[in-house]
Design a protein around this motif. Structure first.
Motif, PDB file in Angstrom:
ATOM      1  N   VAL A 161       0.863  -1.183   0.000  1.00 19.98           N
ATOM      2  CA  VAL A 161       0.000   0.000   0.000  1.00 19.98           C
ATOM      3  C   VAL A 161       0.897   1.230   0.000  1.00 19.98           C
ATOM      4  O   VAL A 161       1.560   1.532   1.000  1.00 19.98           O
ATOM      5  CB  VAL A 161      -0.937   0.008   1.226  1.00 19.98           C
ATOM      6  N   HIS A 162       0.913   1.947  -1.124  1.00 23.52           N
ATOM      7  CA  HIS A 162       1.869   3.042  -1.280  1.00 23.52           C
ATOM      8  C   HIS A 162       1.237   4.388  -0.948  1.00 23.52           C
ATOM      9  O   HIS A 162       0.093   4.655  -1.327  1.00 23.52           O
ATOM     10  CB  HIS A 162       2.420   3.073  -2.712  1.00 23.52           C
ATOM     11  N   PRO A 163       1.967   5.267  -0.265  1.00 24.42           N
ATOM     12  CA  PRO A 163       1.416   6.589   0.071  1.00 24.42           C
ATOM     13  C   PRO A 163       1.119   7.426  -1.166  1.00 24.42           C
ATOM     14  O   PRO A 163       1.783   7.295  -2.200  1.00 24.42           O
ATOM     15  CB  PRO A 163       2.542   7.241   0.890  1.00 24.42           C
ATOM     16  N   VAL A 164       0.117   8.276  -1.051  1.00 23.01           N
ATOM     17  CA  VAL A 164      -0.203   9.241  -2.104  1.00 23.01           C
ATOM     18  C   VAL A 164      -0.176  10.640  -1.492  1.00 23.01           C
ATOM     19  O   VAL A 164      -0.240  10.807  -0.272  1.00 23.01           O
ATOM     20  CB  VAL A 164      -1.585   8.970  -2.735  1.00 23.01           C
ATOM     21  N   ALA A 165      -0.108  11.622  -2.354  1.00 22.85           N
ATOM     22  CA  ALA A 165      -0.057  13.002  -1.882  1.00 22.85           C
ATOM     23  C   ALA A 165      -1.363  13.390  -1.187  1.00 22.85           C
ATOM     24  O   ALA A 165      -2.455  12.990  -1.592  1.00 22.85           O
ATOM     25  CB  ALA A 165       0.209  13.938  -3.051  1.00 22.85           C
ATOM     26  N   HIS A 166      -1.242  14.178  -0.137  1.00 23.86           N
ATOM     27  CA  HIS A 166      -2.413  14.721   0.546  1.00 23.86           C
ATOM     28  C   HIS A 166      -3.100  15.726  -0.377  1.00 23.86           C
ATOM     29  O   HIS A 166      -2.434  16.462  -1.121  1.00 23.86           O
ATOM     30  CB  HIS A 166      -1.977  15.402   1.843  1.00 23.86           C
ATOM     31  N   PRO A 167      -4.434  15.786  -0.380  1.00 23.77           N
ATOM     32  CA  PRO A 167      -5.128  16.752  -1.248  1.00 23.77           C
ATOM     33  C   PRO A 167      -4.691  18.195  -1.037  1.00 23.77           C
ATOM     34  O   PRO A 167      -4.735  19.009  -1.964  1.00 23.77           O
ATOM     35  CB  PRO A 167      -6.606  16.561  -0.877  1.00 23.77           C
ATOM     36  N   ASP A 168      -4.255  18.530   0.178  1.00 24.30           N
ATOM     37  CA  ASP A 168      -3.783  19.887   0.473  1.00 24.30           C
ATOM     38  C   ASP A 168      -2.257  19.937   0.570  1.00 24.30           C
ATOM     39  O   ASP A 168      -1.694  20.701   1.351  1.00 24.30           O
ATOM     40  CB  ASP A 168      -4.394  20.386   1.787  1.00 24.30           C
ATOM     41  N   SER A 169      -1.595  19.115  -0.244  1.00 24.02           N
ATOM     42  CA  SER A 169      -0.138  19.017  -0.148  1.00 24.02           C
ATOM     43  C   SER A 169       0.561  20.351  -0.378  1.00 24.02           C
ATOM     44  O   SER A 169       1.606  20.615   0.224  1.00 24.02           O
ATOM     45  CB  SER A 169       0.396  17.977  -1.137  1.00 24.02           C
ATOM     46  N   GLN A 170      -0.013  21.209  -1.232  1.00 21.84           N
ATOM     47  CA  GLN A 170       0.649  22.478  -1.507  1.00 21.84           C
ATOM     48  C   GLN A 170       0.739  23.336  -0.250  1.00 21.84           C
ATOM     49  O   GLN A 170       1.759  23.984   0.002  1.00 21.84           O
ATOM     50  CB  GLN A 170      -0.091  23.245  -2.608  1.00 21.84           C
ATOM     51  N   PHE A 171      -0.306  23.312   0.576  1.00 17.14           N
ATOM     52  CA  PHE A 171      -0.270  24.064   1.831  1.00 17.14           C
ATOM     53  C   PHE A 171       0.758  23.464   2.786  1.00 17.14           C
ATOM     54  O   PHE A 171       1.447  24.185   3.509  1.00 17.14           O
ATOM     55  CB  PHE A 171      -1.654  24.064   2.488  1.00 17.14           C
ATOM     56  N   LEU A 172       0.868  22.141   2.784  1.00 20.27           N
ATOM     57  CA  LEU A 172       1.847  21.482   3.646  1.00 20.27           C
ATOM     58  C   LEU A 172       3.266  21.820   3.203  1.00 20.27           C
ATOM     59  O   LEU A 172       4.155  22.021   4.036  1.00 20.27           O
ATOM     60  CB  LEU A 172       1.625  19.970   3.620  1.00 20.27           C
ATOM     61  N   ILE A 173       3.471  21.888   1.885  1.00 21.12           N
ATOM     62  CA  ILE A 173       4.790  22.240   1.358  1.00 21.12           C
ATOM     63  C   ILE A 173       5.133  23.687   1.692  1.00 21.12           C
ATOM     64  O   ILE A 173       6.270  24.010   2.065  1.00 21.12           O
ATOM     65  CB  ILE A 173       4.837  21.998  -0.162  1.00 21.12           C
ATOM     66  N   GLU A 174       4.142  24.559   1.591  1.00 23.06           N
ATOM     67  CA  GLU A 174       4.386  25.964   1.931  1.00 23.06           C
ATOM     68  C   GLU A 174       4.738  26.118   3.407  1.00 23.06           C
ATOM     69  O   GLU A 174       5.521  26.983   3.792  1.00 23.06           O
ATOM     70  CB  GLU A 174       3.140  26.792   1.602  1.00 23.06           C
ATOM     71  N   GLY A 175       4.187  25.253   4.242  1.00 22.54           N
ATOM     72  CA  GLY A 175       4.434  25.350   5.673  1.00 22.54           C
ATOM     73  C   GLY A 175       5.724  24.697   6.122  1.00 22.54           C
ATOM     74  O   GLY A 175       6.376  25.179   7.054  1.00 22.54           O
ATOM     75  N   ALA A 176       6.107  23.596   5.467  1.00 23.29           N
ATOM     76  CA  ALA A 176       7.264  22.835   5.969  1.00 23.29           C
ATOM     77  C   ALA A 176       8.150  22.297   4.863  1.00 23.29           C
ATOM     78  O   ALA A 176       8.941  21.374   5.111  1.00 23.29           O
ATOM     79  CB  ALA A 176       6.771  21.689   6.846  1.00 23.29           C
ATOM     80  N   GLY A 177       8.053  22.838   3.668  1.00 22.06           N
ATOM     81  CA  GLY A 177       8.874  22.338   2.575  1.00 22.06           C
ATOM     82  C   GLY A 177       8.466  20.927   2.188  1.00 22.06           C
ATOM     83  O   GLY A 177       7.362  20.476   2.484  1.00 22.06           O
ATOM     84  N   MET A 178       9.378  20.206   1.548  1.00 18.06           N
ATOM     85  CA  MET A 178       9.038  18.870   1.063  1.00 18.06           C
ATOM     86  C   MET A 178       8.821  17.880   2.201  1.00 18.06           C
ATOM     87  O   MET A 178       8.169  16.848   2.015  1.00 18.06           O
ATOM     88  CB  MET A 178      10.117  18.367   0.111  1.00 18.06           C
TER      89      MET A 178
END
Length: 324
Positions: A161-178
């Protein structure tokens, strides 16, 4: 006279390659997903994986290409392209015996996903399945996923079972980078894990064996509150057919995984080429630092993976008319 300890057999359960049609100039070519050029080169070059793992002392590698990486996080999946990907994965071990291809299918497409899983396992001969942890807001306990999981359970092949990107990944990236993106992927993988243990899947499909990526490790806090992973269940040594990979060789993470799930439910893995190959020396040292004895270290390094990869063969032998 003391016999020398044989070297660890290492099987990396978490590596990725893309079929040629998804490489540069291929008819299904996609962007690099933000990958550096060297990562992109490796993920489209099987020889890179073989050479790097051979040099590091890794015996075998489970190879996957996920729905998200091939077709994106949303929208329909091209069935013809999906079949082409699985046909290519089926040839990997012909050219590179140390590589073990897992079939890819859209488990959230109901019977269509199950049909391709069946074809890829029974006709192409792939050794397991990789499915996304979520798609279109649904997780593994969704009824649409059940037919694909039934195929895996019937054939006794493991499901990664492989992880997928969170629907709000862009906000997470803006907050904490990759690292924020990775955390979001871990959340999606962790919810997929929780969806399974809160459903009847484990009871209904005793032949189902699921492997989750360690990015979802945070879900054990919730899992420990009751059910199959309650403290008393773990103390009694009960082990559901759920495994987590190590995604590297950090001894603290390995100690947490083995302490919670048991050494017989953890498999070595990296997420290559995002992470480097597991070095024989460094993995061995990390397993020792994690407090594992020799038997436990051998289970994590390759023994558990080897057992998962042999489930189908062992089941076929036990049910063969010649064995009756």
């Amino acid at each position: 006279m003391t016999r020398p300890t044989p070297p660890l057999e290492i099987i990396d359960f978490h590596t990725h390659l893309w079929p040629p049609a998804w490489g540069t100039g291929g008819r299904y070519a996609r962007s690099r997903h933000g990958f550096a050029p060297e990562i992109h080169r490796k993920i489209t070059t099987p020889a890179s994986l073989v050479e790097e793992f051979c040099a590091a002392g890794v015996s075998r590698a489970v190879v996957t290409a996920t729905i998200e990486s091939l077709f994106g996080a949303e929208g329909p999946v091209d069935l013809a392209a999906l079949r082409e990907a699985n046909d290519w994965l089926g040839t990997l071990s012909d050219d590179h015996p140390s590589l073990i291809g897992f079939a890819v299918t859209d488990a959230f497409s109901g019977e269509a996903g199950a049909a391709e899983a069946e074809r890829a396992i029974s006709q192409v001969g792939l050794a397991g399945l990789v499915i996304d942890s979520s798609r279109s807001g649904r997780f593994l306990a969704d009824p649409a996923v059940r037919p694909t999981l039934e195929v895996a359970a019937r054939h006794h092949v493991p499901v990664f079972v492989h992880p997928v990107a969170h629907p709000d990944s862009q906000f997470l990236i803006e907050g904490a980078g990759m690292l924020g993106n990775s955390l979001g992927r871990g959340l999606m993988n962790g919810v997929a894990f929780l969806s399974v243990i809160q459903s009847s899947l484990l009871d209904d499909l005793p032949g189902l064996h699921l492997v989750f990526a360690t990015l979802g490790l945070g879900a054990i806090v919730q899992a420990s509150r009751g059910g199959v992973y309650a403290r008393q269940e773990r103390a009694a040594g009960r082990r559901p057919n759920i495994y987590f990979d190590t995604m590297g060789h950090d001894p603290a993470i390995i100690a947490t995984l083995t302490g919670f799930f048991g050494a017989d439910r953890v498999v070595a893995g990296t997420d290559w080429p995002i992470l480097s190959a597991l070095s024989h020396d460094s993995l061995g040292a990390s397993l020792a630092l994690a407090g594992l004895n020799d038997e436990e270290a051998r289970l994590v390094a390759g023994g558990n993976a080897n057992r998962l990869l042999k489930l189908r063969q062992d089941n076929d032998l036990s049910t063969s008319p010649d064995q009756a």
